[in-house]
Design an enzyme around this catalytic site. Structure first.
Site, mmCIF file in Angstrom:
data_model
loop_
_atom_site.group_PDB
_atom_site.id
_atom_site.type_symbol
_atom_site.label_atom_id
_atom_site.label_comp_id
_atom_site.label_asym_id
_atom_site.label_seq_id
_atom_site.Cartn_x
_atom_site.Cartn_y
_atom_site.Cartn_z
ATOM 1 N N GLY A 22 99.233 48.678 -9.342
ATOM 2 C CA GLY A 22 99.306 47.501 -7.967
ATOM 3 C C GLY A 22 97.625 48.027 -7.714
ATOM 4 C CB CYS A 23 96.265 45.539 -4.881
ATOM 5 S SG CYS A 23 97.256 46.131 -4.185
#
Lengths: 349, 349, 349, 349
Positions: free
Chosen positions: B160-161
């Site tokens: 995930g970012c």
């Protein structure tokens, strides 16, 4: 009330050419009891308000001329003075105005009189203060926690923008003893760019702010001691950030607590039940809900996984964080309804 | 290397019409070893890349046609597949592609294979996972902490970012045992709007994001368990915020520590000494320093007043936070220099 | 080719601390044949590129030190010089560099050598020009209309950003005789804020540009005579506007014509058929299609109701409008493929 | 005045959940004579104003509930109705409301009754109009050119946002016969994004509008015939553009004229001498001067080189371009001072 000319109040704005000055002019344009008698600015002396601020054309004070500050002249014609000057420049002016006319009400936007303890001011701002005797005449101008003092004093130290958002976000919990101070209180704050004032430095040019987000003063910011003193905390971790937008501060605040979400909410509701400008929210607020206004929207919750109380508070940094709050203070001082001239909504979009 | 067609690699992008797909297309346009053989999209089937993305006109793959996904066709012609689909939609496709062609390298942008423990996935994302057997084939695709596993496995779960920015910001301190876990670790993260993906909802229209700043998912966000698992923390306090800008995440991270500023900095320098994409900074970084790139800029310090370690880390959420990192993973898998096609600077302004 | 050191070219950038200098540094970081040997700046003398521009850390030239300009030193080590100085400051430097080393190739970003007729320059910029003899060594550096001259000359006058967008938008129609000059040609142009350069004035601070749109120089702008001269028009109506964004110019151009939409499109297609950097579009382009690149996207149509030809052209003002075009000129001069280091797409979002 | 309930007026807003509805609610919150009795919205039926619009908490109408539209109920309790519906949806509602209660004053935001000639409407909007008989009850609601008609009629066709900015910018010149119509009049207009309404389409998401500027409807926009009809021009060249900001339209207008700058200015001064909402400027205005207000700022000049008259006009597209103007119309209809509730300045920054 002595010093106030009947139903309307005569107002001077010292240093009116910046963003807080412009915001005062905007807000006082539709204040029912405001009569601006002087605006000062060295830079714009001899120019009319509408020339310097074209958005104020056709408004009540559009033809008022910027003048150079002269203490006797200003003191004589004013009931209330808003002082929009930087720290260190402000206190000598406060002093000479006070000495010229004791009954003046002076609302000072600088940090010069915000601390109970002038030594903390001197250490934080790295200057010496030569008007310490005046501190007994001063009230810290955050009405929701200090209204009674504001009514009594002649000099109002208008709070910092970040401190306003953080103190309002923490005060009910702190004063109810719900914060476990064995862990540090953390305020992670994000501000729009008007908070930096109207100045031309490369760091605040459009291109270098736009499409960028940054933390600054990570090693220490002057508002941390102000926050800590008002909340009676030994210290507070405060990190400011710059958001590419004009107006608004959002503070995300973390503190250790044994209280439940429900208890926290209850305490905030009770504390703020009579406060017009505090809006407790059931969903996290956004800065555009309050931009252009004197409102402070607050969301309170509890993270059960970590035992942290979480508060999200939003204000307009030049509204409730500066000029709006200053007018709220003026309303209190003058005995006007506290929301006179401030009971309108923001633009939202 | 088996499965890789000589010096260049045949690549398919599934779900290529969103922002991460567009970013892959952009980055692979100048990757020295990339040969895109298929891009799929139901919506744009039959259209050329340059029609859907006018900014890619005159580029290598401008005339490639979007096609509808068919597993055999895609599997057959590909060495590496980038899967840009939402969670829950992704894992059945991963499964069927893997079963169709075992030697495929699949880089999955979704959350479906990010957790070591599928039960946490199921609880966090509120779905059941029917491809659990594949978990042994999976590596978590954060090269700076997991490079060796990435080399061995067939399925790469692209992180995930937000987790990328937080894990890279904490890993050296955590793995060196410098975090006092009796106080919760707090990650206060701020993201640009591309992080929300290319979708049309009122909340992400220009007018409602612009000139506004907000916290969201304050009651809990799916990236918190991902962060906690990778850092081996029981829990982490994670608050995401939306910044009115396109690209970038800045995470401000707080943890209790007995270590000094110097010790912390030393540990980070040592841990990241050979990492091309990590740039340790002497001043707090801003998101525009990394926008458009695969870099992660990190600033580490200590607040002596509160005993908190402070980390500020910035990435581009669709660069190092998604498509850039996916290409870095591809480079590792294919034995290319790890920064192939990624060794360029951002635009800054 | 004489003056060029084998396969790579030695480059100096004079005045490298502004936006065009930063863009040259960015673009030359991945140019296959570029070797930067000097960057000058009075302000940043003794600082490394990566200190002044953190986004360039880890790039090829990150450790190059800014130095003070000295003509002999710079001339000696350079094959090509980019001169990023304001008008009037530039021409004496061009002159002394030329006199120091005749075989130097000098690409001048200023307006000082853009006009065929120095008198128009002097009138437009209100200065006298004391290097008029050099004009015979000069080519106007707009390759799509002047490539042959660029190859022959030593001094390249890099065009203005607005003129680039307007001239490219009108040249095919004008040179084919399709413009009815009895009605004035009107160029209504809109620019991002990088066009104003890296300077700190109140007018270009974030708050006063953000959420605002304005026309400026309505009474006359220096780029109008440049446009008129290159298009051989007696005059042109040119109105620039400021858009709250960093990069990009969009020019909407109106001219009276007897030609049909189809004829116009045909003429543009023919004229630009071999031009890599011109992309004729079937739909009106947006500035984000070209931001960060050297492309110029052009849309041509006819308004049958009014008999007006309409052209919409977009460029990046510091790309094709400045630094990208300068590198394109360098590529031509040095015999490199014209799109060397420039054949990548923009970020779009 | 018949139909108006004493000193205050009972108002319903149909379709109150969009941007123009929100703006009406904001503006009427501090209008001295407004009493909102109903707001309708299918989507938000049963929700309170403050739930849908958090920025309106603590305002006068915060607890008003959105209801589903029912003609009798709405007609009965209202004196004035604001209709914020799209074209084609609006006219049947106007018809049924008019038939239900003849003395109603209906202010229609749609295009359905804007044209004198319904055939042009039908051709332009590609629908047939089945309430043509009502046209004789309609006034075009641009007070500065049509005040007398507005006072007499029951249905007010609130003008389009672009037409407001262009017509006000041209009317004095046109009505004084100063425009040489042998050349086309050109209006190059630029609008903020609120002009597109509150809708969720990919084209108006934050990321695709931000940092981009584009022209649209270059082949023809529906506002061109509206502008042409009101100015009695055979046709007008109108090109709209989208600016990455929320509020504001700036129109740059070109027309051939034999008049001098001074003559033009004189004619505009004379024409607008009694108009509160028109501010003639000595410098080109910017949209932030009028954002949030009902003002139209106008700058007039002459380009002697080309013989073109140039007008720059700015409005807030949802202020003077929609909801502000609607309230101005209401004030006229109801006999209130024309600037009631509208005599405040914008925020500027």
């Amino acid at each position: 009330m002595q010093g106030i000319s009947g139903q309307s109040v005569n107002i001077s704005i010292i240093g009116a050419s910046g963003y807080t000055g412009a915001e005062l002019l905007r807000l006082l344009s539709f204040h029912p009891f405001a009569n601006i008698v002087a605006v000062t600015s060295r830079q714009f002396e001899g120019k009319a308000v509408k020339e310097v601020f074209p958005h104020l054309s056709k408004m009540k004070f559009e033809n008022l001329m910027f003048e150079n500050y002269k203490k006797e002249k200003i003191a004589e014609k004013s009931d209330v003075i808003f002082l929009c000057l930087p720290h260190k420049t402000a206190y000598p002016i406060v002093k000479e105005l006070y000495e010229t006319k004791k009954e003046l009400k002076i609302i000072d936007f600088s940090a010069d009189f915000r601390f109970k303890n002038p030594e903390i001011y001197e250490k934080t701002y790295r200057v010496s203060h030569t008007a310490k005797k005046l501190f007994e005449k001063v009230a810290y101008g955050l009405p929701e926690i200090n209204r009674d003092k504001i009514k009594e004093k002649n000099i109002i130290a208008n709070p910092g923008c970040y401190p306003t958002s953080v103190i309002l976000g923490l005060y009910p919990a702190k004063s109810a003893g719900l914060i476990d101070t064995s862990f540090p209180v953390i305020a992670d704050s994000k501000s729009g760019v008007t908070g930096a004032g109207r100045k031309s430095t490369i760091d605040f040019t459009f291109c270098e702010v736009n499409e960028s987000f940054r933390a600054y003063a990570v090693e220490g910011h002057r508002h941390a001691p102000e926050i800590a003193e008002k909340l009676e905390l030994k210290s507070v971790r405060f990190t400011p950030h710059l958001v590419p937008m004009n107006r608004g501060i959002l503070s995300t605040i973390y503190f250790a607590t044994k209280s439940s979400r429900e208890e926290l909410i209850e305490v905030y509701k009770e504390y703020y039940k009579n406060e017009y400008f505090i809006r407790l929210k059931e969903n996290p607020p956004k800065t555009s809900d309050v931009a252009g206004t004197n409102f402070c929207d607050i969301y309170v919750t509890k993270d059960e996984n970590t035992g942290l109380g979480i508060v999200v508070s939003v204000i307009d940094n030049i509204g409730k964080g500066a000029s709006g709050q200053a007018i709220q203070n003026m309303n209190i001082i003058c005995g006007f309804p506290e929301n006179s001239g401030l009971n309108f909504p923001g633009n939202w979009i």
